[in-house]
Design a protein around this motif. Structure first.
Motif, PDB file in Angstrom:
ATOM      1  N   ASP A  90     -54.586  69.207   5.604  1.00 24.37           N
ATOM      2  CA  ASP A  90     -54.444  67.987   6.397  1.00 24.37           C
ATOM      3  C   ASP A  90     -55.406  66.912   5.913  1.00 24.37           C
ATOM      4  OD1 ASP A  90     -53.380  66.449   8.620  1.00 24.37           O
ATOM      5  OD2 ASP A  90     -55.339  66.764   9.568  1.00 24.37           O
ATOM      6  N   VAL A  91     -56.646  67.293   5.623  1.00 25.92           N
ATOM      7  CA  VAL A  91     -57.631  66.324   5.141  1.00 25.92           C
ATOM      8  C   VAL A  91     -57.182  65.715   3.815  1.00 25.92           C
ATOM      9  CG1 VAL A  91     -60.000  66.028   4.295  1.00 25.92           C
ATOM     10  CG2 VAL A  91     -59.580  67.352   6.365  1.00 25.92           C
ATOM     11  N   LEU A  92     -56.624  66.548   2.942  1.00 24.40           N
ATOM     12  CA  LEU A  92     -56.195  66.040   1.636  1.00 24.40           C
ATOM     13  C   LEU A  92     -54.993  65.113   1.736  1.00 24.40           C
ATOM     14  CD1 LEU A  92     -56.431  68.921  -0.987  1.00 24.40           C
ATOM     15  CD2 LEU A  92     -57.900  66.952  -0.692  1.00 24.40           C
ATOM     16  N   GLN A 102     -54.598  63.960  -4.898  1.00 29.44           N
ATOM     17  CA  GLN A 102     -54.945  65.300  -4.472  1.00 29.44           C
ATOM     18  C   GLN A 102     -53.736  66.103  -3.993  1.00 29.44           C
ATOM     19  OE1 GLN A 102     -56.361  62.509  -3.206  1.00 29.44           O
ATOM     20  NE2 GLN A 102     -55.471  62.350  -1.169  1.00 29.44           N
ATOM     21  N   GLY A 103     -52.662  65.449  -3.635  1.00 27.44           N
ATOM     22  CA  GLY A 103     -51.440  66.145  -3.223  1.00 27.44           C
ATOM     23  C   GLY A 103     -50.789  66.907  -4.364  1.00 27.44           C
ATOM     24  N   TYR A 104     -51.171  66.585  -5.583  1.00 26.54           N
ATOM     25  CA  TYR A 104     -50.609  67.258  -6.756  1.00 26.54           C
ATOM     26  C   TYR A 104     -51.365  68.538  -7.113  1.00 26.54           C
ATOM     27  CZ  TYR A 104     -48.032  62.955  -7.561  1.00 26.54           C
ATOM     28  OH  TYR A 104     -47.187  61.885  -7.427  1.00 26.54           O
ATOM     29  N   LEU A 105     -52.427  68.832  -6.383  1.00 28.72           N
ATOM     30  CA  LEU A 105     -53.292  69.963  -6.714  1.00 28.72           C
ATOM     31  C   LEU A 105     -52.555  71.299  -6.881  1.00 28.72           C
ATOM     32  CD1 LEU A 105     -56.176  70.884  -7.259  1.00 28.72           C
ATOM     33  CD2 LEU A 105     -56.425  71.242  -4.803  1.00 28.72           C
ATOM     34  N   PRO A 106     -51.667  71.706  -5.969  1.00 27.77           N
ATOM     35  CA  PRO A 106     -50.978  72.994  -6.168  1.00 27.77           C
ATOM     36  C   PRO A 106     -50.155  73.031  -7.462  1.00 27.77           C
ATOM     37  CG  PRO A 106     -50.650  72.208  -3.927  1.00 27.77           C
ATOM     38  CD  PRO A 106     -51.314  71.097  -4.687  1.00 27.77           C
TER      39      PRO A 106
END
Length: 182
Positions: free
Chosen positions: A46-48, A90-94
């Protein structure tokens, strides 16, 4: 919809830098652990992803998680994660973690696979299966094991996109289909 080409660019850039430094496996392990930490925690996710949080708040959370990694985050990974937060990626992290692992494996001549059995395998049996799969694929195979009692017996192995199915359940299903045809 997530743009995988953006994730691929970040993964490739991190892989190139980690390769030059000779720390690909360490970075891959930490990146995977970092991505799993966020995947397992809805609060961190949620924070990301929630636009209600400021860039500073996101940055503080990412810094805290990096410090929590065993031995702290590798400097290459830390700078990449900071860059993702700065650019609101940061949403691309996975996807970055998954693609980085795949690219690192391909560069090292490795392939990952999964062996599913009805009962847990002994270490010798798993080593034999791994050796057979390495001969079939001509690559170093890293296996994960899974137990599925519905297989009844035998082994099912997936390496890359290829499935080697020697399970009793599948053999019985094939026999049933053949008997229905006659």
């Amino acid at each position: 919809m997530v743009n995988v080409s953006i994730a691929r660019r970040y993964a490739r850039a991190l892989l190139d830098v980690a390769s030059e430094a000779g720390r690909v496996d360490a970075v891959a392990e930490q990146l995977s652990a970092f991505a799993q930490a966020f995947a397992k925690s809805p609060e961190l996710t949620d924070v990301l992803l929630n636009p209600a949080y400021t860039r500073t708040q996101r940055s503080q959370v990412v810094e805290g998680v990096m410090k929590a990694l065993p031995g702290g985050a590798d400097p290459l990974l830390a700078s990449t994660l900071r860059l993702l937060v700065d650019r609101n990626r940061q949403g691309y992290l996975p996807d970055i973690a998954r693609l980085f692992g795949d690219m690192a494996d391909a560069r090292a001549g490795r392939v990952r696979g999964q062996v599913t059995t009805a009962a847990p395998l002994s270490a010798d049996a798993l080593a034999g299966i791994q050796k057979s799969l390495q001969q079939l694929t001509q690559r170093n195979v890293i296996l994960e094991t899974r137990v599925d009692p519905s297989l009844l017996g035998g082994v099912s192995a997936q390496v890359g996109s290829i499935l080697y199915d020697g399970s009793l359940r599948t053999q019985l299903e094939e026999m049933r289909r053949e008997l229905k045809q006659h």
